[in-house]
Design an enzyme around this catalytic site. Structure first.
Site, PDB file in Angstrom:
ATOM      1  N   TYR A  55       0.817  -1.214   0.000  1.00 24.95           N
ATOM      2  CA  TYR A  55       0.000   0.000   0.000  1.00 24.95           C
ATOM      3  C   TYR A  55       0.854   1.269   0.000  1.00 24.95           C
ATOM      4  O   TYR A  55       0.429   2.302  -0.525  1.00 24.95           O
ATOM      5  CB  TYR A  55      -1.013  -0.024   1.152  1.00 24.95           C
ATOM      6  CG  TYR A  55      -2.155  -0.964   0.824  1.00 24.95           C
ATOM      7  CD1 TYR A  55      -3.094  -0.622  -0.145  1.00 24.95           C
ATOM      8  CD2 TYR A  55      -2.255  -2.217   1.415  1.00 24.95           C
ATOM      9  CE1 TYR A  55      -4.105  -1.490  -0.505  1.00 24.95           C
ATOM     10  CE2 TYR A  55      -3.264  -3.100   1.065  1.00 24.95           C
ATOM     11  CZ  TYR A  55      -4.194  -2.730   0.102  1.00 24.95           C
ATOM     12  OH  TYR A  55      -5.196  -3.596  -0.257  1.00 24.95           O
ATOM     13  N   ARG A  58       1.342   1.869  -3.605  1.00 28.76           N
ATOM     14  CA  ARG A  58       0.113   2.428  -4.207  1.00 28.76           C
ATOM     15  C   ARG A  58      -0.035   3.907  -3.821  1.00 28.76           C
ATOM     16  O   ARG A  58      -0.421   4.738  -4.627  1.00 28.76           O
ATOM     17  CB  ARG A  58      -1.147   1.692  -3.704  1.00 28.76           C
ATOM     18  CG  ARG A  58      -1.200   0.186  -3.886  1.00 28.76           C
ATOM     19  CD  ARG A  58      -1.514  -0.210  -5.314  1.00 28.76           C
ATOM     20  NE  ARG A  58      -0.406   0.025  -6.200  1.00 28.76           N
ATOM     21  CZ  ARG A  58       0.736  -0.698  -6.222  1.00 28.76           C
ATOM     22  NH1 ARG A  58       0.892  -1.721  -5.419  1.00 28.76           N
ATOM     23  NH2 ARG A  58       1.704  -0.401  -7.056  1.00 28.76           N
ATOM     24  N   ASN A  89     -12.618   3.166  -6.327  1.00 25.04           N
ATOM     25  CA  ASN A  89     -11.195   3.512  -6.280  1.00 25.04           C
ATOM     26  C   ASN A  89     -10.780   4.010  -4.905  1.00 25.04           C
ATOM     27  O   ASN A  89     -11.552   4.655  -4.196  1.00 25.04           O
ATOM     28  CB  ASN A  89     -10.876   4.572  -7.334  1.00 25.04           C
ATOM     29  CG  ASN A  89     -11.086   4.037  -8.730  1.00 25.04           C
ATOM     30  OD1 ASN A  89     -11.190   2.825  -8.908  1.00 25.04           O
ATOM     31  ND2 ASN A  89     -11.173   4.920  -9.697  1.00 25.04           N
ATOM     32  N   HIS A 106     -14.456   1.180  -1.258  1.00 27.91           N
ATOM     33  CA  HIS A 106     -13.373   0.274  -0.862  1.00 27.91           C
ATOM     34  C   HIS A 106     -12.283   0.958  -0.055  1.00 27.91           C
ATOM     35  O   HIS A 106     -11.188   0.426   0.080  1.00 27.91           O
ATOM     36  CB  HIS A 106     -12.783  -0.404  -2.116  1.00 27.91           C
ATOM     37  CG  HIS A 106     -13.776  -1.309  -2.791  1.00 27.91           C
ATOM     38  ND1 HIS A 106     -13.687  -1.684  -4.106  1.00 27.91           N
ATOM     39  CD2 HIS A 106     -14.889  -1.911  -2.301  1.00 27.91           C
ATOM     40  CE1 HIS A 106     -14.714  -2.482  -4.404  1.00 27.91           C
ATOM     41  NE2 HIS A 106     -15.458  -2.628  -3.330  1.00 27.91           N
TER      42      HIS A 106
HETATM   43  P1  NAD Z   1     -11.248  -3.579 -13.045  1.00 30.74           P
HETATM   44  O1  NAD Z   1      -9.753  -3.514 -13.145  1.00 30.74           O
HETATM   45  O2  NAD Z   1     -11.884  -4.867 -12.740  1.00 30.74           O
HETATM   46  O3  NAD Z   1     -11.870  -3.072 -14.431  1.00 30.74           O
HETATM   47  C1  NAD Z   1     -11.392  -1.899 -15.035  1.00 30.74           C
HETATM   48  C2  NAD Z   1     -12.335  -1.501 -16.167  1.00 30.74           C
HETATM   49  O4  NAD Z   1     -11.826  -0.284 -16.697  1.00 30.74           O
HETATM   50  C3  NAD Z   1     -12.396  -2.510 -17.323  1.00 30.74           C
HETATM   51  O5  NAD Z   1     -13.751  -2.689 -17.695  1.00 30.74           O
HETATM   52  C4  NAD Z   1     -11.604  -1.829 -18.441  1.00 30.74           C
HETATM   53  O6  NAD Z   1     -12.131  -2.119 -19.719  1.00 30.74           O
HETATM   54  C5  NAD Z   1     -11.833  -0.369 -18.109  1.00 30.74           C
HETATM   55  N1  NAD Z   1     -10.833   0.563 -18.604  1.00 30.74           N
HETATM   56  C6  NAD Z   1      -9.509   0.345 -18.826  1.00 30.74           C
HETATM   57  N2  NAD Z   1      -8.935   1.485 -19.284  1.00 30.74           N
HETATM   58  C7  NAD Z   1      -9.912   2.416 -19.322  1.00 30.74           C
HETATM   59  C8  NAD Z   1      -9.942   3.780 -19.700  1.00 30.74           C
HETATM   60  N3  NAD Z   1      -8.847   4.415 -20.106  1.00 30.74           N
HETATM   61  N4  NAD Z   1     -11.117   4.449 -19.624  1.00 30.74           N
HETATM   62  C9  NAD Z   1     -12.237   3.814 -19.191  1.00 30.74           C
HETATM   63  N5  NAD Z   1     -12.276   2.514 -18.826  1.00 30.74           N
HETATM   64  C10 NAD Z   1     -11.119   1.834 -18.891  1.00 30.74           C
HETATM   65  O7  NAD Z   1     -11.644  -2.431 -12.056  1.00 30.74           O
HETATM   66  P2  NAD Z   1     -12.844  -2.297 -11.015  1.00 30.74           P
HETATM   67  O8  NAD Z   1     -14.127  -2.723 -11.663  1.00 30.74           O
HETATM   68  O9  NAD Z   1     -12.716  -0.940 -10.437  1.00 30.74           O
HETATM   69  O10 NAD Z   1     -12.525  -3.366  -9.882  1.00 30.74           O
HETATM   70  C11 NAD Z   1     -11.233  -3.559  -9.425  1.00 30.74           C
HETATM   71  C12 NAD Z   1     -10.961  -3.259  -7.953  1.00 30.74           C
HETATM   72  O11 NAD Z   1      -9.609  -2.770  -7.969  1.00 30.74           O
HETATM   73  C13 NAD Z   1     -11.773  -2.204  -7.290  1.00 30.74           C
HETATM   74  O12 NAD Z   1     -12.225  -2.763  -6.128  1.00 30.74           O
HETATM   75  C14 NAD Z   1     -10.787  -1.069  -6.935  1.00 30.74           C
HETATM   76  O13 NAD Z   1     -10.898  -0.785  -5.558  1.00 30.74           O
HETATM   77  C15 NAD Z   1      -9.422  -1.668  -7.139  1.00 30.74           C
HETATM   78  N6  NAD Z   1      -8.436  -0.787  -7.841  1.00 30.74           N
HETATM   79  C16 NAD Z   1      -8.423   0.568  -7.594  1.00 30.74           C
HETATM   80  C17 NAD Z   1      -7.523   1.398  -8.269  1.00 30.74           C
HETATM   81  C18 NAD Z   1      -7.526   2.884  -7.967  1.00 30.74           C
HETATM   82  O14 NAD Z   1      -7.894   3.276  -6.854  1.00 30.74           O
HETATM   83  N7  NAD Z   1      -7.144   3.753  -8.920  1.00 30.74           N
HETATM   84  C19 NAD Z   1      -6.646   0.843  -9.222  1.00 30.74           C
HETATM   85  C20 NAD Z   1      -6.683  -0.563  -9.434  1.00 30.74           C
HETATM   86  C21 NAD Z   1      -7.588  -1.362  -8.733  1.00 30.74           C
END
Ligand code: NAD
Length: 232
Positions: A55, A58, A89, A106
């Site tokens: 973390y 991250r 996110n 989350h």
């Molecule tokens: P996921 O990774 O399962 O899905 C990501 C989605 O984003 C996909 O459908 C993909 O096609 C789409 N995508 C990729 N690039 C894109 C773009 N440029 N514009 C729009 N869409 C785009 O993500 P999720 O559904 O959020 O679930 C994953 C888990 O991971 C969540 O619980 C989240 O908490 C965590 N997570 C968070 C972060 C963050 O805080 N930035 C980053 C990674 C994972």
């Protein structure tokens, strides 16, 4: 001021163009880590230092990332709509773009909480959280993150917001992580539902408009339409 309400339900994809990678982009891994090794209560039990290190990495990335055109377009909607962002996110890019009402299902990477009392939540000063960093009760602080296998306490609040929404924008979520993904089914039959994602996303509701573009392209286009509608 149009008092109609919009809920934006966002996932990792909305932050992808800010340089924060999604699960899907990294083959189900989060930056080369297997999720069960770093994002579960068992991982914390087994090796808290490793979890904290994951973390910390991250947090460093989030601190150096900037909101993109999608986060900014979303925040513009609040001038004319009652806007709530329900995000999966853990980054703070919606807030930094100016959105005022953001629910983090989350958790939040820039906060820590007590392992003795989950209501004791504090901002993390600096990039890292260490073994030995303690809450006012004297217990170890942990990241303020909902790990896999843990309750998602904000689900009922998010469900109520979505149930009242006139418009629902789903952006950058694969809709594969439950219970969050189930929230979209609380939208009323009259709610206008739009999905912005460059890839196919399995969604069982009929009549959803899919804008097959990245977040930074698709969301500003949609926001411009919705702002025009509000001003008409
Ligand atoms: P996921 O990774 O399962 O899905 C990501 C989605 O984003 C996909 O459908 C993909 O096609 C789409 N995508 C990729 N690039 C894109 C773009 N440029 N514009 C729009 N869409 C785009 O993500 P999720 O559904 O959020 O679930 C994953 C888990 O991971 C969540 O619980 C989240 O908490 C965590 N997570 C968070 C972060 C963050 O805080 N930035 C980053 C990674 C994972």
């Amino acid at each position: 001021m149009d008092t109609r309400s919009i809920v934006v339900f966002s996932g990792a994809g909305v932050s992808a163009e800010s340089g924060l990678r999604t699960f899907r982009d990294s083959d189900g891994l989060w930056e080369q880590y297997r999720i069960e090794e770093v994002a579960t209560p068992e991982a914390w039990e087994h090796d808290p230092a490793r979890v904290l290190h994951f973390y910390d990495l991250r947090r460093e990335q989030v601190l150096s990332a900037r909101p993109n055109a999608a986060h900014e377009a979303i925040s513009r909607l609040q001038k004319h709509y009652n806007l709530h962002v329900v995000t999966q996110n853990i980054d703070d890019l919606h807030e930094r773009a100016g959105s005022g009402q953001v629910l983090h299902l989350h958790g939040e990477i820039l906060k820590a909480r007590s392992t003795a009392d989950p209501t004791l939540i504090t901002h993390i000063n600096g990039p890292s959280l260490r073994l030995g960093d303690r809450c006012p009760l004297g217990s170890q602080l942990r990241p303020h993150i909902v790990w896999f296998g843990e309750e998602v306490p904000l689900i009922p609040i998010a469900a109520a917001l979505i149930a009242r929404a006139d418009k629902l924008l789903i952006v950058g979520s694969s809709l594969q992580v439950y219970p969050a993904a189930g929230l979209i089914h609380y939208a009323s039959p009259s709610c206008e539902v739009v999905l912005v994602d460059p890839n196919e996303v399995g969604i069982s509701r009929a009549g959803v408009r899919h804008i097959k573009r990245t977040a930074s392209e698709g969301v500003p286009l949609l926001a411009a339409q919705w702002l025009k509608e509000a001003n008409a």
